[in-house]
Write an enzyme that holds these catalytic residues in place. Structure first.
Site, PDB file in Angstrom:
ATOM      1  N   CYS A   1       2.631   1.023  -0.839  1.00 32.00           N
ATOM      2  CA  CYS A   1       1.182   1.103  -1.031  1.00 32.00           C
ATOM      3  C   CYS A   1       0.767   2.562  -0.939  1.00 32.00           C
ATOM      4  O   CYS A   1       1.576   3.429  -0.616  1.00 32.00           O
ATOM      5  CB  CYS A   1       0.423   0.223  -0.044  1.00 32.00           C
ATOM      6  SG  CYS A   1       0.467   0.746   1.669  1.00 32.00           S
ATOM      7  N   THR A   2      -0.476   2.811  -1.209  1.00 31.72           N
ATOM      8  CA  THR A   2      -0.976   4.178  -1.291  1.00 31.72           C
ATOM      9  C   THR A   2      -0.649   4.984  -0.043  1.00 31.72           C
ATOM     10  O   THR A   2      -0.087   6.067  -0.121  1.00 31.72           O
ATOM     11  CB  THR A   2      -2.504   4.183  -1.520  1.00 31.72           C
ATOM     12  OG1 THR A   2      -2.774   3.353  -2.645  1.00 31.72           O
ATOM     13  CG2 THR A   2      -3.009   5.571  -1.787  1.00 31.72           C
TER      14      THR A   2
END
Length: 105
Positions: A10-11
């Site tokens: 994820c980011t």
């Protein structure tokens, strides 16, 4: 032994990445798989999947909220992709669905 590899990213690569990786690993082990899960996030790539790991896998699952680095490793293989939230909430069911899909194809 059956082999299962996964990639979670994820980011930020913090909580959700590791929650998803843990849920997938636990569910896959419960179903009798030898498991390796790579994580990608703000701290880089951890537990990196090798070409050998990928080539020997019975199931390849990507649970991501971003496009992971080194995606070319998975070209030519059947991969399953789910959102991180699905991995966290439904890892057991997701693996069961993948196994059913493989039986039917």
């Amino acid at each position: 032994m059956k082999k299962f590899v996964g990639l979670c990213a994820c980011t930020m690569g913090l909580a959700h990445t590791f929650m998803a990786a843990e849920a997938i690993e636990k569910a896959a082990k419960k179903r009798g798989y030898d498991v390796k899960i790579e994580t990608q996030g703000s701290d880089g790539i951890k537990n990196e999947l090798t070409d050998y790991d990928i080539s020997k896998a019975d199931i390849i699952l990507l649970s991501t909220a971003i496009t992971p680095e080194k995606m070319e490793r998975f070209e030519g293989y059947q991969i399953y992709e789910i959102p991180l939230s699905e991995a966290i909430k439904r890892a057991d069911e997701v693996i069961e669905e993948i196994e059913e899909d493989q039986k039917n194809n």
